[in-house]
Design an enzyme around this catalytic site. Structure first.
Site, short mmCIF file in Angstrom:
data_model
loop_
_atom_site.label_atom_id
_atom_site.label_comp_id
_atom_site.label_asym_id
_atom_site.label_seq_id
_atom_site.Cartn_x
_atom_site.Cartn_y
_atom_site.Cartn_z
CG ASP A 118 -2.10 0.92 1.10
OD1 ASP A 118 -2.30 1.47 -0.01
OD2 ASP A 118 -2.84 1.08 2.08
CD1 TRP A 123 7.61 6.49 -2.40
CD2 TRP A 123 7.30 6.65 -4.62
NE1 TRP A 123 8.85 6.51 -2.99
CE2 TRP A 123 8.70 6.62 -4.35
CE3 TRP A 123 6.88 6.76 -5.93
CZ2 TRP A 123 9.65 6.68 -5.36
CZ3 TRP A 123 7.83 6.81 -6.94
CH2 TRP A 123 9.20 6.78 -6.66
NE ARG A 142 -3.60 6.33 -8.13
CZ ARG A 142 -3.68 6.17 -6.80
NH1 ARG A 142 -3.57 7.24 -6.01
NH2 ARG A 142 -3.87 5.00 -6.26
CG HIS A 196 0.69 1.59 -9.54
ND1 HIS A 196 0.28 1.19 -8.29
CD2 HIS A 196 -0.31 2.36 -10.04
CE1 HIS A 196 -0.92 1.70 -8.03
NE2 HIS A 196 -1.30 2.41 -9.09
CD GLU A 217 -12.55 -5.77 -3.23
OE1 GLU A 217 -11.33 -6.06 -3.25
OE2 GLU A 217 -13.43 -6.59 -2.87
CG LEU A 221 10.66 -16.43 -1.74
CD1 LEU A 221 10.61 -16.46 -0.22
CD2 LEU A 221 10.79 -15.00 -2.25
NE ARG A 270 -3.40 -1.57 4.06
CZ ARG A 270 -4.61 -1.63 3.54
NH1 ARG A 270 -5.46 -2.56 3.95
NH2 ARG A 270 -4.98 -0.81 2.59
#
Length: 237
Positions: free
Chosen positions: A17, A22, A30, A34, A64, A128, A185
């Site tokens: 988030d 940022w 935006r 990302h 969403e 991992l 978070r």
């Protein structure tokens, strides 16, 4: 490093988030946030493995998120499409197994094919275990699991009274993956946002004000220190 590896939680889940905030702080679009967040994911995968974490699950795109402005959704899809293409080479190099959680049917065919190729190509990797929640919503996942149990009952393969937690868990996207020990978070928000609601029943939560693109190995170590300071209890308090 040895001590850190022994004390590291086995499975860490992260709600990524703060990408938009940022970018806004830097007067950038935006999509720049990302893109920066995507680079952070790549680095944190390496850091997590070096710290002894075996499973890492990130919330990349929720059910969403389709409600966001179309230009932002398009930018996210473009970024995810490129990430999936690059991930096969990166995962092979790093011996990382990648699995995608969520309902991928609404995604474009080329993205669905990339996901299938990625999961198949990394199936036998032993480093991992990296899970990407893509078009994922926990309520949607639970409903899909319930429908699957219903189909098994209808087919005569299962009796209602035989349904238990293990059988239900086997119908979820996370089947075969241990439940998270620690949820992180970023960006100061303190809610689950429809993420792994079933799987987080006994998970420790760590919230930080750090925006996701600024999250680094030191911040991950702080979260692990917090986890180690918690007294792990199950059942009644």
């Amino acid at each position: 490093m040895g001590q850190e590896e022994q004390r590291a939680p086995g499975h860490v889940a992260i709600i990524l988030d703060g990408n938009g905030r940022w970018a806004k702080k830097r007067h950038l679009p935006r999509k720049a946030g990302h893109a920066a967040g995507s680079r952070t994911v790549e680095q944190i995968c390496e850091d997590a493995y070096n710290l002894g974490i075996k499973y890492l699950t990130v919330y990349a795109f929720s059910t969403e998120n389709w409600k966001r402005p179309q230009d932002e959704v398009d930018a996210l899809m473009k970024l995810l499409r490129q990430y999936l293409r690059d991930c096969i080479k990166r995962s092979t190099k790093n011996n990382m197994r990648v699995r995608v959680l969520g309902d991928i049917t609404p995604l474009a065919e080329d993205m669905r094919e990339s996901i299938r190729e990625l999961e198949e190509a990394t199936r036998d990797n032993t480093g991992l275990n990296f899970q990407v929640a893509l078009n994922y919503g926990s309520r949607d996942e639970i409903l899909r699991g319930v429908r699957e149990l219903g189909r098994r009952i209808q087919a005569g393969d299962l009796l209602p009274e035989d349904i238990d937690e293990e059988r239900f868990s086997d119908c979820l996207d996370t089947r075969g993956i241990p439940e998270p020990d620690l949820l992180i978070r970023t960006s100061g928000e303190q809610r689950l946002s429809n993420f792994l609601l079933w799987q987080l029943a006994y998970t420790e939560f760590y919230f930080t004000d750090v925006l996701w693109p600024d999250f680094d190995k030191k911040e991950l170590q702080r979260a692990i220190e917090y986890y180690n300071g918690r007294e792990r209890r199950y059942g009644a308090v």
